[in-house]
Design a protein around this motif. Structure first.
Motif, short mmCIF file in Angstrom:
data_model
loop_
_atom_site.label_atom_id
_atom_site.label_comp_id
_atom_site.label_asym_id
_atom_site.label_seq_id
_atom_site.Cartn_x
_atom_site.Cartn_y
_atom_site.Cartn_z
N ILE A 1 48.48 4.88 -34.56
CA ILE A 1 47.26 4.67 -35.33
C ILE A 1 46.11 4.29 -34.42
O ILE A 1 44.99 4.80 -34.54
CB ILE A 1 47.48 3.58 -36.40
N VAL A 2 46.40 3.37 -33.48
CA VAL A 2 45.36 2.94 -32.54
C VAL A 2 44.88 4.11 -31.70
O VAL A 2 43.67 4.29 -31.46
CB VAL A 2 45.89 1.81 -31.63
N LEU A 3 45.83 4.96 -31.26
CA LEU A 3 45.45 6.11 -30.44
C LEU A 3 44.55 7.06 -31.23
O LEU A 3 43.52 7.54 -30.72
CB LEU A 3 46.71 6.84 -29.97
N ILE A 4 44.94 7.31 -32.48
CA ILE A 4 44.13 8.21 -33.32
C ILE A 4 42.74 7.64 -33.55
O ILE A 4 41.73 8.33 -33.43
CB ILE A 4 44.85 8.47 -34.66
N VAL A 5 42.69 6.34 -33.88
CA VAL A 5 41.39 5.71 -34.13
C VAL A 5 40.55 5.71 -32.86
O VAL A 5 39.33 5.94 -32.91
CB VAL A 5 41.59 4.27 -34.65
N LEU A 6 41.19 5.46 -31.72
CA LEU A 6 40.45 5.47 -30.46
C LEU A 6 39.88 6.85 -30.18
O LEU A 6 38.72 6.98 -29.76
CB LEU A 6 41.38 5.04 -29.32
N VAL B 1 39.21 1.26 -41.47
CA VAL B 1 38.28 2.23 -40.90
C VAL B 1 37.35 2.78 -41.97
O VAL B 1 36.13 2.87 -41.78
CB VAL B 1 39.05 3.38 -40.22
N LEU B 2 37.92 3.13 -43.14
CA LEU B 2 37.09 3.66 -44.22
C LEU B 2 36.08 2.62 -44.69
O LEU B 2 34.91 2.92 -44.95
CB LEU B 2 37.97 4.10 -45.39
N THR B 3 36.51 1.37 -44.80
CA THR B 3 35.60 0.30 -45.21
C THR B 3 34.49 0.11 -44.18
O THR B 3 33.33 -0.09 -44.54
CB THR B 3 36.38 -1.02 -45.39
N ALA B 4 34.85 0.17 -42.89
CA ALA B 4 33.85 0.01 -41.83
C ALA B 4 32.81 1.12 -41.90
O ALA B 4 31.61 0.88 -41.75
CB ALA B 4 34.54 0.01 -40.47
N ILE B 5 33.27 2.34 -42.17
CA ILE B 5 32.34 3.47 -42.27
C ILE B 5 31.38 3.27 -43.44
O ILE B 5 30.16 3.45 -43.32
CB ILE B 5 33.11 4.79 -42.42
#
Length: 571
Positions: A433-438, A16-20
């Protein structure tokens, strides 16, 4: 792309950090890029890459048969529990051997442990590692008695690029040049060929260390090139239990036997493939093993990982191996053939002793065969009789192939069992993790709409409370028009803009005119003109109702008035 189609390839947080950061780089220098579009793109990429693995079918690491067989991926331990629990007993392979007993066949050696999982230290064999001649096994000296045996193996339904081989192998014939031996565990791996359907003959050593050699062996010579470290921060119960169990042992060998006996009989452990899943402690990480030592129920992944970790806390090099038990002997065309199935999948620990090398131990009750050398009283007798495979009464009582034994009892297999821990530990955490990211992705998607809604509410309150009602009302009216696709340049007078609105919103003409007069009065008279918040709300609602389809969605999710303000555009 790998992250989008398979979970576990990258840590979600770092992805996620890399994507940002990547999206920020795309944004930099692109003045006309819409920030809201970047947010939407980021939300789609982040949410999609972490959610797609739950929708798409799994992608195998290695080539396979495509059938319901056994998955021998990069780390076979990842799927070992599932393979053991599958409903049917899938044939894996058959073999004949010159040994009087069956043999253990290893797939992979897991000798790296980071506290969360076991994994192979090396899975990329050199092109020069020809299986026609293997190097001598690590640590073995000429003082240890041995004999050379053979096994002819026919692989059935095993996917992946690990070849099931006995340990320590010295030569393999019948396979092409794509198969190479891997250093350390002497496992065999291919760069592109599947193990399914392979037929080959393996020559291997049957080692027969005597009791004096076992008790004189030190655990680790100076300069031993293996990672036998223990991660920091492990639960205290692991080291404490290891010290307690081996308190009366005087040599490293006796400590190893004490650990094996603790799991086999002294500690009250039971074999169960379902208890760890039902009670949520399935895996091989340190935290999982701490729970296993308290629950005292599990299958080979837990027993092998527990003994290996505990041995390391005592200073004894240890690793985990994934492969197959010897299987069940049968008569086929008057020949003794060993049949191995998915129920014979197994994980076991190996401990290192200088001068002898890696020795297999069997801590899992009801599975596999206890090596002869794990019974000190039987070691010399077995060697003198030429047997050396299993001591009387040492055979495990339950399990599909508990009647077969390992030649020499010294089958040291390259470890692959600890990977199951990683997959399970990650699998347990992945839904959260998926829930948080979603939720974060949804928040990013609706951030522009929330900002615009807050701005409108603030202006409405200001009008209602008489704080610059004309300025707030007219700013909101213009921004609402812009959000819904209308031109509202700052150079246009209130009268001109009001006349344009009235043409389209005839039913709201009186309210529009009232707002226009209030703005003009405020601008040109000494006293502020009357502005009614009810008129403003009505006209704003009428403008929104005049827009339909894509423009209405854009007005909510990507309000152009807000985007233009962020970009610094002039109307």
């Amino acid at each position: 792309m790998p992250v989008a189609i398979r979970s576990g390839v990258a840590e979600p947080v770092w992805f996620v950090l890399t994507a940002i950061v990547f999206l920020v780089l795309l944004r930099r220098g692109q003045r006309r890029a819409t920030p809201a579009a970047v947010l939407v793109t980021g939300a789609i990429v982040v949410a999609g890459s972490l959610l797609l693995p739950f929708v798409l079918p799994p992608v195998a690491d290695d080539p396979g048969t495509g059938g319901p067989g056994i998955d021998g991926a990069v780390n076979p331990l990842i799927n070992l529990g599932d393979d053991l629990r599958q409903g049917g007993d899938v044939p894996a392979l058959t073999y004949t051997t010159s040994s009087t007993q069956g043999v253990y066949l290893r797939l992979a050696t897991l000798d790296k442990f980071d506290g969360r999982q076991w994994e192979p230290a090396d899975i990329d064999p050199a092109r020069t590692h020809d299986v026609a001649k293997f190097p001598a096994p690590t640590g073995l000296t000429s003082a240890v008695k041995r004999r050379t045996l053979k096994a002819s193996v026919q692989v059935d339904d095993i996917s992946g690029r690990w070849l099931p081989v006995p340990y320590p192998a010295s030569r393999i014939t019948g396979v092409d040049d794509d198969w190479k031996w891997v250093a350390g565990g002497l496992t065999v791996r291919s760069r592109s060929t599947s193990a399914s359907g392979q037929h080959y003959t393996a020559s291997f050593l049957d080692l027969k260390p005597d009791l004096a050699q076992l008790r004189a062996a030190t655990p680790s010579p100076v300069g031993m090139p293996l990672d036998v470290s223990v991660p920091t921060g492990m639960p205290a119960i692991i080291a404490q239990t290891a010290l307690r169990v081996t308190a009366n042992a005087t040599t490293e060998y006796d400590k190893a036997v004490a650990l094996q006996d603790y799991f086999q009989s002294d500690g009250g452990f039971t074999y169960s493939e379902t208890a760890p899943v039902d009670q949520h402690y399935d895996g091989s990480g340190a935290d999982i093993i701490a729970q296993f030592l308290q629950k005292k129920a599990g299958y080979c992944v837990h027993f092998s990982s527990a003994m290996a970790i505990m041995a390391r806390t005592l200073g004894i090099p240890a690793r985990v191996v994934v492969g197959f038990q010897p299987g069940t002997p049968a008569s086929v065309n008057d020949k003794r053939v060993f049949q191995v199935s998915s129920h014979d999948l197994h994980a076991w620990p190996e401990l290192y002793f200088a001068g002898i090398g890696w020795l297999r131990f069997e801590p899992t009750p009801g599975r596999g065969v206890l090596p002869t050398y794990s019974d000190p009283q039987a070691v010399d007798d077995a060697i003198n009789q030429g047997g050396g495979t299993a001591s009387p009464g040492a055979t495990a009582s339950a399990g599909p192939s508990s009647s077969a034994s390992d030649p020499g009892g010294a089958s040291a297999a390259p470890s692959a069992s600890a990977g199951a821990a990683t997959a399970t530990d990650r699998a347990d955490a992945t839904p959260w993790i998926v829930l948080i990211v979603l939720l974060v992705a949804i928040a990013l998607l609706f951030t522009p709409a929330a900002i615009r809604a807050a701005q409108r509410a603030r202006r409405m309150r200001a009008v209602a409370r008489g704080r610059d009602p004309a300025g707030n009302a007219w700013a909101e009216l213009r921004d609402t028009a812009r959000d819904n696709g209308w031109a509202a340049p700052d150079t246009q007078t209130p009268r001109e803009f009001a006349e344009r609105l009235t043409v389209t919103l005839a039913s709201s003409a009186a309210r529009i005119d009232g707002l226009r007069r209030g703005v003009e009065t405020t601008a040109y008279a000494r006293a502020p003109g009357p502005i009614r918040v009810e008129d403003l709300r009505s006209v704003v609602k009428a403008i929104g109702a005049s827009t339909s389809g894509r423009d209405r969605v854009r007005a909510v999710l990507l309000p152009p008035s807000l985007v233009a303000r962020v970009r610094g555009d002039e109307e």
